[in-house]
Structures are given as structure tokens and as C-alpha cells.
Design a protein around this motif. Structure first.
Motif, PDB file in Angstrom:
ATOM      1  N   ALA A   1      74.330  59.130  35.979  1.00  0.00           N
ATOM      2  CA  ALA A   1      75.869  58.669  35.761  1.00  0.00           C
ATOM      3  C   ALA A   1      76.616  57.775  36.491  1.00  0.00           C
ATOM      4  CB  ALA A   1      76.654  60.084  35.620  1.00  0.00           C
ATOM      5  N   GLN A   2      76.190  58.159  37.754  1.00  0.00           N
ATOM      6  CA  GLN A   2      76.699  57.009  38.791  1.00  0.00           C
ATOM      7  C   GLN A   2      75.955  55.681  38.690  1.00  0.00           C
ATOM      8  OE1 GLN A   2      79.605  57.415  41.019  1.00  0.00           O
ATOM      9  NE2 GLN A   2      79.670  59.128  39.399  1.00  0.00           N
ATOM     10  N   ARG A   3      74.699  55.661  38.477  1.00  0.00           N
ATOM     11  CA  ARG A   3      73.817  54.347  38.157  1.00  0.00           C
ATOM     12  C   ARG A   3      74.541  53.735  37.201  1.00  0.00           C
ATOM     13  NH1 ARG A   3      69.164  56.622  38.195  1.00  0.00           N
ATOM     14  NH2 ARG A   3      68.431  55.751  40.576  1.00  0.00           N
ATOM     15  N   ALA A   4      74.771  54.214  35.959  1.00  0.00           N
ATOM     16  CA  ALA A   4      75.221  53.819  34.681  1.00  0.00           C
ATOM     17  C   ALA A   4      76.572  52.934  35.171  1.00  0.00           C
ATOM     18  CB  ALA A   4      75.282  54.833  33.875  1.00  0.00           C
ATOM     19  N   GLN A   5      77.346  53.452  36.024  1.00  0.00           N
ATOM     20  CA  GLN A   5      78.807  52.762  36.209  1.00  0.00           C
ATOM     21  C   GLN A   5      78.605  51.776  37.511  1.00  0.00           C
ATOM     22  OE1 GLN A   5      81.505  56.381  37.126  1.00  0.00           O
ATOM     23  NE2 GLN A   5      80.708  57.346  35.360  1.00  0.00           N
ATOM     24  N   MET A   6      77.502  51.542  38.128  1.00  0.00           N
ATOM     25  CA  MET A   6      77.424  50.919  39.057  1.00  0.00           C
ATOM     26  C   MET A   6      77.832  49.614  38.585  1.00  0.00           C
ATOM     27  SD  MET A   6      76.735  52.126  42.405  1.00  0.00           S
ATOM     28  CE  MET A   6      75.867  50.985  43.217  1.00  0.00           C
ATOM     29  N   THR A   7      78.591  48.860  39.635  1.00  0.00           N
ATOM     30  CA  THR A   7      78.795  47.433  39.287  1.00  0.00           C
ATOM     31  C   THR A   7      77.592  46.564  39.741  1.00  0.00           C
ATOM     32  OG1 THR A   7      80.415  45.587  39.840  1.00  0.00           O
ATOM     33  CG2 THR A   7      79.670  47.136  41.909  1.00  0.00           C
ATOM     34  N   GLU A   8      77.455  45.370  39.167  1.00  0.00           N
ATOM     35  CA  GLU A   8      76.416  44.596  39.620  1.00  0.00           C
ATOM     36  C   GLU A   8      76.277  44.240  41.065  1.00  0.00           C
ATOM     37  OE1 GLU A   8      74.454  40.376  38.288  1.00  0.00           O
ATOM     38  OE2 GLU A   8      76.623  40.524  37.971  1.00  0.00           O
ATOM     39  N   LEU A   9      75.139  44.439  41.737  1.00  0.00           N
ATOM     40  CA  LEU A   9      75.198  44.274  43.189  1.00  0.00           C
ATOM     41  C   LEU A   9      75.146  42.866  43.489  1.00  0.00           C
ATOM     42  CD1 LEU A   9      72.759  47.116  43.641  1.00  0.00           C
ATOM     43  CD2 LEU A   9      75.283  47.146  44.271  1.00  0.00           C
TER      44      LEU A   9
ATOM     45  N   LYS B   1      76.598  56.439  45.303  1.00  0.00           N
ATOM     46  CA  LYS B   1      76.706  55.029  44.978  1.00  0.00           C
ATOM     47  C   LYS B   1      76.007  54.175  46.255  1.00  0.00           C
ATOM     48  CE  LYS B   1      81.087  55.047  42.274  1.00  0.00           C
ATOM     49  NZ  LYS B   1      82.236  54.602  42.238  1.00  0.00           N
ATOM     50  N   LEU B   2      76.383  54.565  47.622  1.00  0.00           N
ATOM     51  CA  LEU B   2      75.794  53.838  48.571  1.00  0.00           C
ATOM     52  C   LEU B   2      74.188  53.838  48.481  1.00  0.00           C
ATOM     53  CD1 LEU B   2      76.184  52.113  51.214  1.00  0.00           C
ATOM     54  CD2 LEU B   2      75.788  54.434  52.373  1.00  0.00           C
ATOM     55  N   GLY B   3      73.578  55.070  48.236  1.00  0.00           N
ATOM     56  CA  GLY B   3      72.239  55.289  48.090  1.00  0.00           C
ATOM     57  C   GLY B   3      71.616  54.474  47.098  1.00  0.00           C
ATOM     58  N   LEU B   4      72.374  54.250  45.930  1.00  0.00           N
ATOM     59  CA  LEU B   4      71.728  53.544  44.907  1.00  0.00           C
ATOM     60  C   LEU B   4      71.664  52.035  45.010  1.00  0.00           C
ATOM     61  CD1 LEU B   4      73.305  55.120  41.766  1.00  0.00           C
ATOM     62  CD2 LEU B   4      71.050  55.219  42.367  1.00  0.00           C
ATOM     63  N   ALA B   5      72.841  51.646  45.994  1.00  0.00           N
ATOM     64  CA  ALA B   5      73.025  50.073  46.431  1.00  0.00           C
ATOM     65  C   ALA B   5      72.071  49.786  47.404  1.00  0.00           C
ATOM     66  CB  ALA B   5      74.630  49.920  46.902  1.00  0.00           C
ATOM     67  N   LEU B   6      71.482  50.873  48.207  1.00  0.00           N
ATOM     68  CA  LEU B   6      70.396  50.341  49.211  1.00  0.00           C
ATOM     69  C   LEU B   6      69.324  50.857  49.153  1.00  0.00           C
ATOM     70  CD1 LEU B   6      72.970  51.598  52.522  1.00  0.00           C
ATOM     71  CD2 LEU B   6      72.609  48.952  51.135  1.00  0.00           C
ATOM     72  N   GLY B   7      68.989  51.247  47.886  1.00  0.00           N
ATOM     73  CA  GLY B   7      67.603  51.705  47.401  1.00  0.00           C
ATOM     74  C   GLY B   7      67.024  52.921  48.415  1.00  0.00           C
TER      75      GLY B   7
ATOM     76  N   ILE C   1      78.689  45.271  51.221  1.00  0.00           N
ATOM     77  CA  ILE C   1      78.216  46.101  50.307  1.00  0.00           C
ATOM     78  C   ILE C   1      79.142  47.286  50.187  1.00  0.00           C
ATOM     79  CG2 ILE C   1      76.276  47.816  49.897  1.00  0.00           C
ATOM     80  CD1 ILE C   1      74.686  45.793  51.472  1.00  0.00           C
ATOM     81  N   VAL C   2      79.670  48.102  51.191  1.00  0.00           N
ATOM     82  CA  VAL C   2      80.541  48.960  50.833  1.00  0.00           C
ATOM     83  C   VAL C   2      81.917  48.501  50.268  1.00  0.00           C
ATOM     84  CG1 VAL C   2      79.489  50.323  52.562  1.00  0.00           C
ATOM     85  CG2 VAL C   2      81.557  48.963  53.219  1.00  0.00           C
ATOM     86  N   THR C   3      82.404  47.381  50.609  1.00  0.00           N
ATOM     87  CA  THR C   3      83.655  46.978  49.862  1.00  0.00           C
ATOM     88  C   THR C   3      83.347  46.378  48.350  1.00  0.00           C
ATOM     89  OG1 THR C   3      83.382  44.965  50.824  1.00  0.00           O
ATOM     90  CG2 THR C   3      84.595  46.495  52.044  1.00  0.00           C
ATOM     91  N   TRP C   4      82.129  45.958  48.201  1.00  0.00           N
ATOM     92  CA  TRP C   4      81.750  45.356  46.825  1.00  0.00           C
ATOM     93  C   TRP C   4      81.622  46.709  46.058  1.00  0.00           C
ATOM     94  CZ3 TRP C   4      79.835  40.351  45.668  1.00  0.00           C
ATOM     95  CH2 TRP C   4      79.411  40.313  44.553  1.00  0.00           C
ATOM     96  N   ILE C   5      81.052  47.897  46.253  1.00  0.00           N
ATOM     97  CA  ILE C   5      80.891  48.773  45.628  1.00  0.00           C
ATOM     98  C   ILE C   5      82.091  49.763  45.409  1.00  0.00           C
ATOM     99  CG2 ILE C   5      78.227  48.809  45.703  1.00  0.00           C
ATOM    100  CD1 ILE C   5      78.272  51.181  47.534  1.00  0.00           C
ATOM    101  N   GLY C   6      82.998  49.324  46.113  1.00  0.00           N
ATOM    102  CA  GLY C   6      84.445  50.116  46.131  1.00  0.00           C
ATOM    103  C   GLY C   6      84.407  51.490  46.851  1.00  0.00           C
TER     104      GLY C   6
END
Length: 486
Positions: free
Chosen positions: A298-306, A71-77, A185-190
């Protein structure tokens, strides 16, 4: 708004800062065992045989910790490595029962990426080197009043992501802004609760100084900064200390330092180790971590809006300035509050102004989070709707807001009615008041017709006074100008 790489010189020196942040992952069990990670348990009650490195025990990877890394990797590109390796980082310390820490060295799970944030109206970008999974150590407890120390191994094996930046930061202000953005970011994505007092989000700042154009200076690492306030104080002190040392002809020695919040000073704890000192080698008990693309998808599909995506949507959908959108997406709760108020009022910019203004002012004064606001988003939306339709003036709206905030009433219209705050919009009644004021102030009328605008404002003031503040200011302006032009 543009990305900038300019540096602010301090006493003729350029500051260079890099960050290593340990984010404790929001898993129920530890990274390689089933022991609990709950905070505040009695010492040594949450350390199992695996955490204690008892003979015959083997680590088993926690799937939830890996998903946090994805999730962190997806959030930070970032690039998420399809295969990464765990290593043993060898050092001896009382709170490390194995004599080594399981970490990642040569091939981390998250590689590259960036964190973007605003400093004033400038967009800044800090590049990331990596983020790797590792286990936390235990904690040494020092009881000075009885002259003894003890070891609490509850934290041993707690899952961490260590997030490492390039040395891209050029001022204390940038450093704090970066840390705040990463925390968001880390709190936003849980993946982390972000509780700095409990050690869930700990920052180490590598600080050095150099003359512009010179090679990088020798860095000193300030360890375990657990508040943004102390972070700023520590880095500021360290910068001045290093400059003083250089100016006095002394060389900076690479070291790990601690910040003393009581004195506001940093002090050396130990000579800083290099990677070779830890004798890294692959952990023979853990196979390479395999992350197939399907798992990432699968994790990307579950990601909240950043946050940055949501801010862009606020600009596009609600017509907000970028500054407003960035401010309102500082937390999920703030963003949700804004959207609810904007949709209830159909006045997004006015909702933004009130939230960044009166609501934030009252929250800050009471040290409250937006979730604890006594005025709900629905109530604020209703109030803004009454401003927009001309029922109340801005000044009267503040009185209504005060009544809602203090719990005097929960109904906007009831407060307006009870306090007699309804704005006068009756054209006939307003024209009567305006005619009386014009008749009573011939000098101001003459001055206005002679080109003096201040006289017009004086007439408006008289009309508002005569209406006891209830006249619609825009309506007064329009009617008065029409009459004076006639």
C-alpha cells in the motif's frame, strides 16, 4: 560513469568514514504518545505523562512513524522487516526522564539498502547497515549569564529514524555529498522536513584513519553536525588531528567529540560507549512491530516518483545528459520547474541550460529557492521558445530575462517589442548589409579566401555591428559563406 571505490590518501593515510543520521519524522504527534511535535513551543508545554514516564503510563506506537520507515526502506532498496523489536537503551542523563531511550537494537525495521550519488562525474555508492525507529531525548538549556541550566522535554518522544551506513566513505567530499543526497531523499519522499537548524536532520560522522591495507583505525564520533558547511570543516579538522596524533606517537582513543564552529576545532566530550554499555533489552511494554506485506504494498503504491527514477526518465524522455538530469532532480521543485519550462518551450536541453545557468546563478545570488524565482517556468519556456524560433538572439534573451526577473514586465513578447530586441531575419535586408560590409573590407575578404578563418570572424563582427546586434548570427554565417564562395 562508473561506480568507484578508490581512496584519496591524505599525508599517506586512508580516511574511513561512516554516518549515523537522525531524521526527525514528519508526524503531528510523538512516536509513543499523542503530544505534539511542533517546533518552537514554550519549554515543557508539549510533554505529556507518557513522555515524562509517569507511573502507570504505557507507550503506544505511532502508525504514521512506521509508514515513514516503510517509505524510506522502499526509497533505498532496503529490506523491510516483517517483524522488528523495540528495546530499551539504558543511560542516565538529565534530559532523559525514563532513564532509558526506546529504540531498536537487534532487529531494526529497515535493513540494508544503499544511497547512490555523483561526485563530479563518478557514481558513488554507500551501503546502509540499517535504519531504526526510536524516540528523541529532551534538551538541556544552559543559561551561562545566570549560571543555571534547565531541561526542556518538548522533544522527548519525538519520532526519529536513525540511518546507519557501512564505513564506505573515503573523503570529506564524499561524506558531504552522501549527506546531501540522503537529505534530498528524506525530504523528497516527505518523511522529514530536513530543517538542520531546527534539529530535524542531524548527522554524526564516525571518522578514523589508517595506512592503506591496515586494519580499521580507532574511530571518533563527531556529534550533531547541523550544516553541510560545518560537516566539511569538522571532518577535515578531525582527519588532520588524528594523523597528527598518530605521527607524534600517540594512540587514538575512541571518543565522542563536538565541533566548535567558532574555533573550527573538534574536542572530546566523553569516552565513546559501546553497545554493551547501554545494556539493551527488549522493551516489555511494546509488542513486536508487525508489518504485513499488504501494508508495504500500500505504501509502495502511494510512493512519489523517486529522484533517481525521475532522472532516468529525463534522460530517456527529454534526451538530457545524465549530469543535467541528476542536477535538475536535486529537489522536487526544481524538477517540476524544468518539466514545465521544457514542455512550454518544446526545447528541453535549452531549458536545462538556462535553469542550470542563468536561473541558478540569479537564485544563488539572491539566496532564493526555485519556488521563489521571480521568473516562472511558463515565462522561461516562452522566452526559450523565442530563442528557438529565431525571434531573439541569446544575448537579447538575457536582456528579456533581466526585465522579467526585475518585474519590469511579465510578458516576454512585450519586452522584446518594447526594447526593440527582435532579431533581424529578413534575408533581403541582411544580404544588403553583408554586401556593404564585403565591399568595405576587401582585405578581410582576400585573407579569408587565402585560408585565414579569423578574417571571416572579423567580417561577421562588422555585419553584427552594422545590424546593431539584431542580425541572426547563424543566418549571417550562412549568407556570408555563400557570398564569399561565389
Amino acid at each position: 560513469m562508473t561506480t568507484t571505490t578508490t581512496s584519496k590518501l591524505i599525508r599517506g593515510y586512508e580516511v574511513v568514514i561512516g554516518f549515523e543520521t537522525h531524521a526527525q519524522l514528519a508526524t503531528e504527534s510523538k512516536i509513543f504518545s499523542r503530544a505534539a511535535t511542533a517546533f518552537g513551543a514554550e519549554p515543557n508545554t508539549q510533554a505529556c505523562a507518557v513522555d515524562l514516564a509517569l507511573p502507570g503510563t504505557l507507550p503506544v506506537m505511532n502508525r504514521a512513524a512506521v509508514e515513514c520507515a516503510i517509505k524510506l526502506g522502499l526509497a533505498l532498496g532496503s529490506h523491510i522487516a516483517p517483524e522488528s523489536i523495540f528495546a530499551r537503551k539504558n543511560y542516565f542523563y538529565p534530559d532523559l526522564p525514563k532513564g532509558y531511550q526506546i529504540s531498536q537494537f537487534e532487529i531494526p525495521v529497515v535493513q540494508g539498502g544503499e544511497v547512490q550519488f555523483f561526485l563530479g562525474d563518478e557514481k558513488k555508492t554507500v551501503r546502509l547497515v540499517r535504519a531504526h525507529l526510536e524516540e528523541d531525548a529532551g534538551k538541556s538549556l544552559h543559561e551561562d549569564f545566570i549560571g543555571q541550566s534547565g531541561i526542556d522535554l518538548n522533544r522527548a518522544g519525538t519520532p526519529l529514524l536513525e540511518i546507519v551506513t557501512e564505513p564506505d566513505i573515503r573523503s570529506t567530499e564524499e561524506a558531504v555529498a552522501y549527506a546531501r543526497e540522503l537529505h534530498k531523499i528524506v525530504t523528497w519522499i516527505g518523511i522529514c522536513d530536513g530543517n538542520m537548524q531546527e534539529g530535524s536532520f542531524r548527522c554524526d560522522a564516525n571518522v578514523s584513519v589508517r595506512k592503506p591495507g591496515a586494519p580499521l583505525g580507532t574511530r571518533r564520533e563527531i556529534k550533531n553536525l547541523n550544516s553541510f558547511k560545518f560537516m566539511q570543516q569538522a571532518i577535515d579538522y578531525e582527519i588532520q588531528w588524528q594523523i597528527d596524533e598518530i605521527e607524534d606517537g600517540r594512540a587514538i582513543q575512541q571518543a565522542t567529540v563536538l565541533f566548535n564552529d567558532a574555533t573550527g576545532e573538534t574536542r572530546a566530550m566523553r569516552t565513546k560507549e559501546d553497545a554493551a554499555d547501554y545494556r539493551y533489552f527488549p522493551d516489555p511494554d511494546l509488542p513486536p512491530l508487525q508489518i504485513p506485506s499488504a501494508w508495504v504494498d500500500a505504501q509502495r503504491a502511494q510512493m512519489t516518483e523517486l529522484p533517481r527514477t525521475m532522472a532516468a526518465r529525463f534522460v530517456a524522455d527529454y534526451g538530457l545528459p545524465e549530469y543535467d538530469a541528476t542536477t535538475l532532480t536535486q529537489s522536487k521543485a526544481m524538477a517540476a520547474y524544468f518539466e514545465a519550462a521544457a514542455q512550454a518551450s518544446k526545447q528541453p536541453k535549452l531549458a536545462s541550460n538556462w535553469i542550470m545557468g542563468e536561473v541558478s546563478r540569479r537564485l544563488n545570488a539572491g539566496d532564493l529557492a526555485i519556488e521563489a524565482s521571480p521568473v516562472t517556468a511558463a515565462q522561461l519556456g516562452a522566452l526559450i521558445g523565442r530563442i528557438a524560433d529565431g525571434t531573439v538572439s541569446n544575448n537579447a534573451a538575457k536582456q528579456v530575462f533581466e526585465a522579467l526577473w526585475t518585474g519590469e514586465s511579465a510578458d516576454v513578447d512585450a519586452v522584446i517589442e518594447a526594447k526593440g530586441l527582435k532579431q533581424m531575419n529578413d534575408t533581403g535586408a541582411l544580404e544588403g548589409i553583408i554586401d556593404e560590409v564585403i565591399a568595405a573590407n576587401p582585405d578581410n575578404v582576400a585573407q579569408f579566401r587565402a585560408g585565414k578563418d579569423k578574417a571571416f570572424n572579423a567580417l561577421v563582427g562588422q555585419i553584427m555591428k552594422a545590424s546593431k546586434g539584431k542580425a541572426n548570427p547563424q543566418q549571417v554565417n550562412d549568407l556570408l559563406r555563400a557570398k564569399l564562395a561565389g
